[in-house]
Scaffold this motif. Structure first.
Motif, short mmCIF file in Angstrom:
data_model
loop_
_atom_site.label_atom_id
_atom_site.label_comp_id
_atom_site.label_asym_id
_atom_site.label_seq_id
_atom_site.Cartn_x
_atom_site.Cartn_y
_atom_site.Cartn_z
N UNK A 85 72.18 62.71 25.98
CA UNK A 85 72.18 63.72 24.93
C UNK A 85 70.95 64.61 25.17
N UNK A 138 72.60 62.92 17.62
CA UNK A 138 71.57 62.17 18.34
C UNK A 138 70.24 62.22 17.62
N UNK A 139 70.18 63.02 16.58
CA UNK A 139 68.95 63.02 15.81
C UNK A 139 68.64 61.64 15.27
N UNK A 170 64.99 66.64 17.74
CA UNK A 170 66.09 65.96 17.05
C UNK A 170 67.22 66.93 16.77
N UNK A 173 50.03 69.98 17.65
CA UNK A 173 49.47 68.78 17.01
C UNK A 173 47.96 68.77 17.14
N UNK A 212 72.08 69.36 12.37
CA UNK A 212 71.62 68.98 13.72
C UNK A 212 72.51 67.95 14.36
N UNK A 213 72.17 67.65 15.59
CA UNK A 213 72.97 66.78 16.43
C UNK A 213 72.96 65.34 15.92
N UNK A 252 46.78 56.31 26.89
CA UNK A 252 47.84 57.32 26.88
C UNK A 252 47.34 58.70 27.29
N UNK A 253 46.05 58.91 27.28
CA UNK A 253 45.56 60.24 27.62
C UNK A 253 44.10 60.13 28.01
N UNK A 295 66.99 60.38 18.70
CA UNK A 295 65.99 61.15 19.46
C UNK A 295 64.63 61.09 18.80
N UNK A 296 63.64 61.57 19.54
CA UNK A 296 62.27 61.65 19.01
C UNK A 296 62.24 62.59 17.82
N UNK A 297 61.31 62.37 16.95
CA UNK A 297 61.17 63.22 15.79
C UNK A 297 60.56 64.56 16.15
N UNK A 298 60.25 65.38 15.17
CA UNK A 298 59.55 66.64 15.44
C UNK A 298 58.15 66.31 15.95
N UNK A 299 57.41 67.34 16.39
CA UNK A 299 56.09 67.11 16.97
C UNK A 299 55.23 66.31 15.99
N UNK A 300 54.89 65.09 16.37
CA UNK A 300 54.16 64.26 15.42
C UNK A 300 52.71 64.74 15.30
N UNK A 301 52.06 64.37 14.24
CA UNK A 301 50.65 64.77 14.11
C UNK A 301 49.83 64.14 15.23
N UNK A 302 48.79 64.85 15.65
CA UNK A 302 47.96 64.37 16.75
C UNK A 302 47.16 63.16 16.31
N UNK A 347 61.96 71.09 17.32
CA UNK A 347 62.29 69.76 16.87
C UNK A 347 63.41 69.24 17.77
N UNK A 367 70.86 70.67 20.11
CA UNK A 367 72.17 70.17 20.51
C UNK A 367 72.43 70.42 22.00
#
Lengths: 946, 251
Positions: free
Chosen positions: B114, A32-33, B89, B125, A29-30, A75-76, A36-43, B87, B92
């Motif tokens: 980026x 910028x990982x 992250x 989620x 992956x890039x 936030x919601x 950048x934000x992580x994968x979809x976080x748990x709710x 994801x 690209x």
């Protein structure tokens, strides 16, 4: 040869490395990982706060909502599935409350206008300066008993508007105490702007301003006859009731010159000429009467002679054929509708929207609808009657404002009561008062965009010659004129109940979700602080100059407030309570009442007191003060619930209000419980000690239930033969009684087993100038409009579109006329009322663009294409100029009619939302001659390409 | 087939924008970017008019997502439950998914240094927490209904059947492109809603077939080229050896 020389080998190495790196990117992956934000976080729900949505926007459906807080930030906002009213659903406005609260356009600190702009000041400075100005103004009229101030005088002193960002407790402070104690007529009162005629008409006909059922009753309706109430757009969160009703077989007939969102849901859509709904209703009534399809027990509710006169002099004239010419609705269609109404039996429900109220014929039109409803037998039947989201059903309307404001009894018999909540200062009055206005104290509302008439003129005058004090959440048009801008807390930042203004007759509570941002404060806090400084230790006794003199003398000699009370009031309070015990009305045993109601007893004692003390006529206004009469009971209740609820006889008991919305709720609730019987013309059918409509509205009960309590709140329902006329007329069984008495006891809540509410059993006698008992325990339908002096029989009148009737009443658009179009106004789904319109970032982003709707064929004749910028001009444009907007070319509107949404004015975060100042400044200011209500929903206009 | 579906009933939508607002607020989506947006349609001539709203421009969460297939870094992924998640992250910013998607769904945040794509992930989620997606949860009319795909198909057919001919006799997404998680029923023809005319074959069918040969092709090429390399290396070596020791050759 020297310097940067790269060999082929180096080059090859370089590219090979680069390729390898790219290959790694492919795998991992890039880079910028890393950032950048992580994968979809748990709710993560966060901290969840349950409550009702008031939405700083001000809708009054009061849907349940959950506010999610993470790290101190909301936030919601999501729905609350168990909620009685909304059942998990929300609309865009409620969800967008987050955007309102964190808006970069919020006012967060008190501001004072200087020569160059605004400077930030402290709350102490703001409060001191504002109070000082108001104190000075007050000196001018001080000494004149409140009830003797004339309408004109009240309009001169000060103006105020109603808060929208508030709870019921805060509205109590603003509508009632502030306005009356000051005193001033409301400049424009939020709800009156839409429903002023609606309420007054219902009050005039039925004796009751809100004879509507909870929305949930719609599932029992067979036929829904809806005159223009577009709640698919205005209250979409409640549409799940509509869907349930449809699934249950309900059919809807919908009238509107525009094919609105509600029209799209109708089984039958019927266009008509704006302002002619009342004529159509009379024609329907004409057919019902002719075929003997009216409710068989009609005469139980209305004087037979009166009814016959009404039929002969009014109804008979409105044949379907005649009304076809008036309204554009074919006669055959009217007959069909009447037949369908007949077939639905008592399970026919009606709705009529604000645009019918805000018309110069609104009062009479709404009276006609009430009568139509009665004639079908809908009142008193489940699924019948009036079912619509607004106006709100307000407990406080069931009991006199005198409980809050010890000066005069409200509206009953005083249709022009300027103090009343119904207030509105029409533009026609500006001329006589503009030079005398001293100050404007306006909380939350935005009269420039919302009210009719030349509001800018008033605000400009106040700004230059007087003082304009404006409390607001965000910057808007009013801020351009304000001398003081005070930061107002939002819905998420305030606690309180819906008790004053609960829609669906639902009393709920919410806690604040987050503390107010910056230095924002709730309107309750602001009013309390200002009024405490203005009034100081002034007492209730000031209503009577003799009492006041005595009180001041005693206090100067060192007596306590308790001693003053004991001397001036206590003996009379005790006498009132004694007589109530001995002489009060006995439980209903027949057609005529026995005993006296509390209103009568209080008045009698007040007169006797005036004579006994030798004080003037004004003395009775001290004795009639319910807060004084029941001071001890309030104090005892306070001890029970842990608050100091002793008003000590003070006109502004700061210490009570200072304790916050809970204390105020307790004060208010207890007063309701004690003074319910005072309402003029009201006589309980049952023993008031045993049966009380407000008992379930206790704070601890409403806090426990999702959606609070729908009141009147019988835990058990009185079963009635649905075909019997019944003792009750307006208040239905609540099908939303989702808890059985056993379940309630299981939760530790004991609620009395109450029958349904009685109905007013008195009627006003002009001759005897008092209320007389009449058909005890049964509804009184007053066709003569006696409570609205001289109203006469309800008859449809041609609406004034701008100081005159239409010359061309036909369906054809005649472009050679100066103003060929009829312009109607209305809402967009994402906006409501007047705040946060153009500055809520979410609503602006998700919503429909405000455009003027023009029929495609009419637009073609004018050379207007969809999206073109056009100028809308009404006769007021000669003075105020045009309104520029983009056109929506559509087949969803009658060729002679154009529709222009209001809401947005000159302040907005996107250019496409801005216009010269909002539609309402060009709107019709002609008034309903009964009520002074401006008929601003019906206008004349022309449209040209800009 | 994925377990869950979302039934979108165009006939029930009233255009209240609750779904758009719920999505915006929950996901903090930037201005003028929408993962769902309400469109409006009308038919007929006044007063014989019909008008509809519909939540459109949505990710269909295809059973065979073209975006997943096209993504060179595997940032997108189809889950067994149904949502196509991603994801950020790993993204690209190559925009292959934007090109591949037949519904033009993924959006790039062009202004970022980026950039990565963003799109609806069907509130995966919330689903994991046993909740419906935010849009369906807010919707007051049931225009958005989340549930098991099979059950929703049954319900969709029933709604069409009881619509008295009002609805198109078709469920868009049942079979399109091999099936999608989002299922639309509508009184308005789907082309008028802006849906592309697509067949029932997955978009990825041909491309994945072709691409699936690539390892073999590369492998084969590698073997052939290695062969050539070995051959020519050997020839060169033999030539060198021959030049270095000419007497060996004579002997």
């Amino acid at each position: 040869m020297n310097g940067m020389q790269v060999t082929r080998r180096q080059f090859l190495k370089l590219t090979a490395t680069a390729t390898a790196a790219l290959g790694l990117t492919e795998i991992f992956g890039s880079p910028k990982s890393l950032f950048a934000a992580g994968p979809i976080p748990p709710y993560v729900e966060g901290e969840v706060h349950y409550g009702y949505c008031r939405g700083t926007i001000g809708c009054m459906a009061y849907c349940g909502r959950r506010a999610h807080v993470k790290n101190g930030r909301v936030v919601d906002i999501t729905g609350w599935p168990e909620h009685l009213i909304s059942q998990g659903h929300l609309c865009a406005k409620g969800i967008a409350e987050v955007a309102t609260t964190y808006s970069p356009h919020r006012i967060l600190y008190p501001l004072k206008r200087t020569g160059k702009g605004f400077e930030r000041i402290s709350w102490d400075q703001a409060l001191e300066e504002i109070s000082s100005i108001l104190r000075e103004i007050r000196q001018e009229w001080y000494g004149k008993p409140l009830h003797q101030t004339t309408k004109q005088e009240q309009r001169r002193v000060i103006r105020y508007a109603t808060p929208r960002n508030s709870s019921g407790e805060q509205e109590f402070l603003s509508y009632m105490r502030f306005g009356r104690l000051f005193p001033s007529a409301p400049h424009y009162s939020g709800c009156v702007g839409c429903f002023g005629n609606w309420w007054r008409a219902s009050l005039a006909v039925t004796g009751f301003p809100y004879p509507i059922n909870a929305m949930s009753d719609l599932v029992n309706t067979k036929l829904y006859v809806n005159f223009g109430y577009n709640w698919a757009a205005t209250h979409p969160a409640l549409m799940h009731w509509f869907e349930k009703a449809k699934a249950n077989g309900m059919k809807m007939i919908y009238f509107d010159p525009r094919y609105s969102e509600m029209a799209a849901k109708a089984d039958e859509y019927i266009p008509l000429r704006p302002g002619t709904d009342g004529a159509v209703a009379l024609a329907i009534l004409n057919v019902l009467v002719e075929n003997n399809w009216t409710y068989p027990y009609l005469e139980y509710y209305v004087d037979k002679e009166e009814w016959d006169k009404f039929v002969k002099e009014v109804v008979k004239k409105y044949t379907p054929e005649r009304v076809e010419e008036i309204s554009w609705v074919p006669a055959g269609k009217i007959r069909e509708i009447a037949q369908k109404i007949h077939e639905a039996g008592r399970q026919v429900a009606f709705a009529w929207g604000t645009r019918i109220s805000t018309s110069t014929n609104g009062f009479n039109t709404c009276r006609i609808f009430n009568v139509l409803c009665l004639a079908t037998g809908g009142f008193g039947a489940s699924g019948g009657g009036i079912i619509q989201p607004k106006p709100a059903g307000v407990p406080s309307m069931y009991f006199p404002f005198a409980a809050m404001v010890p000066t005069n009894f409200p509206y009953k018999g005083q249709p022009d009561d300027p103090h009343g909540w119904w207030g509105w200062v029409p533009e026609s009055a500006y001329g006589e008062i503009i030079d005398d206005i001293k100050a404007g104290f306006i909380i939350g509302g935005n009269p420039i965009v919302r009210a009719a008439g030349d509001q800018r003129r008033v605000m400009e005058y106040l700004s230059n010659k007087g003082t304009l004090i404006y409390a607001t959440v965000e910057w808007n048009e009013m801020c351009e004129y304000a001398n003081y801008i005070l930061p107002l807390a939002t819905d998420l930042e305030t606690a309180g109940s819906t008790i004053l203004c609960g829609s669906n007759r639902c009393a709920q509570w919410r806690d604040a979700v987050i503390p107010p941002l910056g230095e924002a404060r709730s309107d309750m806090w602001i009013l309390n602080e200002v009024m405490a400084r203005v009034l100081g230790d002034e007492t209730f006794y000031r209503e009577c100059p003799d009492c006041e003199r005595e009180a001041k003398e005693m206090l100067a000699r060192g007596a306590s407030l308790d001693e003053v009370y004991d001397k001036l009031m206590k003996p009379w309070a005790d006498e009132i309570k004694k007589r109530w015990d001995e002489e009060r009305v006995k439980p209903w045993e027949g057609n005529m009442p026995t005993g006296k109601d509390l209103y009568t007893i209080i008045n009698e004692v007040a007169m006797e007191s005036a004579q006994a003390t030798g004080h003037g006529e004004a003395h009775r206004f001290v004795i009639r003060n319910l807060e004084l009469i029941f001071r001890e009971e309030l104090k005892a209740w306070g001890e029970k619930v842990g608050f100091d609820l002793d008003n000590k006889g003070l006109a502004w008991p700061y210490s009570i209000f200072k304790q916050g919305p809970e204390a105020l709720y307790h004060y208010w609730w207890k007063l309701h419980m004690l003074t319910w019987m005072v309402m003029p013309g009201s006589m309980p059918a049952m023993d008031p000690d045993k049966y009380h409509p407000f008992s379930g509205l206790r704070l601890d009960i409403i806090k426990k239930l999702p959606g609070g309590v729908i009141w009147p709140c019988p835990a058990a329902l009185m079963e009635m033969d649905p075909n019997y006329r019944g003792e009750t007329v307006f208040f239905q069984k609540s099908p939303m009684n989702w808890m059985t008495p056993e379940q309630m006891r299981g939760m530790g809540m004991e609620m009395p087993d109450m029958p349904l509410l009685w109905t007013p059993g008195m009627r006003w006698s002009d001759k005897e100038k008092k209320f007389l008992p009449w058909q005890m325990g049964k509804a009184v339908i007053d066709l003569r409009g006696e409570t609205w002096h001289g109203a006469g029989l309800p008859e449809w009148e041609e609406p004034l579109y701008y100081e005159q009737e239409l010359e061309n009443k036909g369906e054809d658009l005649n472009l050679s006329e100066e103003y060929p179009f009829i312009l109607i106004t209305g809402k967009l789904p994402q906006f409501i009322l007047s705040m946060t319109k153009g500055v809520n970032e979410v609503l602006v982003d998700v919503g429909d663009e405000p455009r003027v709707w023009i029929n495609a064929r009419s637009a073609a004749r004018l050379g207007i294409a969809d999206g073109d910028k056009v100028k809308i001009e009404t006769p007021r444009s000669k003075q105020f100029g045009p309104l520029t907007m983009r056109a929506k070319v559509t087949e969803r509107i009658h060729p002679r009619v154009i529709f222009c949404p209001h809401h947005t004015g000159s302040v907005a975060i996107r250019d496409e939302l801005k216009n010269e100042g909002g539609l309402n400044f060009l709107a019709n200011t002609s008034e309903d001659h009964f009520t002074e209500m401006p008929g601003y929903s019906h206008n004349l206009a022309r449209v040209t390409r800009a | 087939m994925a377990k869950y579906g979302m039934l979108v009933d165009v006939g029930k939508c009233v255009g209240c924008h609750a779904c758009t607002a719920a999505c915006k607020v929950k996901n903090d989506i930037p201005d003028r970017v929408f993962w769902t947006k309400v469109g409006a349609y009308e038919q007929g001539t006044f007063p014989n008019v019909k008008a509809y709203s519909a939540p459109l421009g949505r990710c269909m969460h295809c059973e065979h997502p073209a975006c997943v297939s096209a993504c060179p870094v595997g940032a997108l992924q189809k889950t067994a439950e149904g949502p196509v998640v991603y994801d950020a992250r790993k993204c690209i910013g190559c925009r292959y998914c934007m090109t591949a998607c037949p519904f033009h769904v993924p959006k790039l945040n062009w202004d970022a240094l980026l950039p990565s794509i963003q799109k609806c992930y069907l509130c995966a989620d919330r689903l994991a927490a046993g909740l419906d997606p935010a849009c369906a949860s807010a919707c007051p009319t049931g225009a958005l209904k989340f549930g098991e795909r099979d059950a929703l198909l049954v319900e969709a057919r029933e709604r069409i059947r009881t619509s008295n001919g009002q609805y198109m006799n078709h469920i868009f997404g049942e079979k399109e492109l091999g099936g999608t998680t989002l299922l639309y029923i509508s009184p308005v023809p789907f082309e008028e809603l802006g849906f592309p005319t697509v067949g029932t074959e997955p978009v990825t069918k041909l491309s994945e077939q072709v691409v699936s040969y690539v390892p073999y092709e590369i492998g084969g090429l590698a073997v052939v080229l290695s062969g050539f390399y070995w051959f020519f290396q050997r020839r060169e070596r033999l030539q060198k050896e021959s030049a270095a020791h000419p007497e060996a050759k004579e002997g």
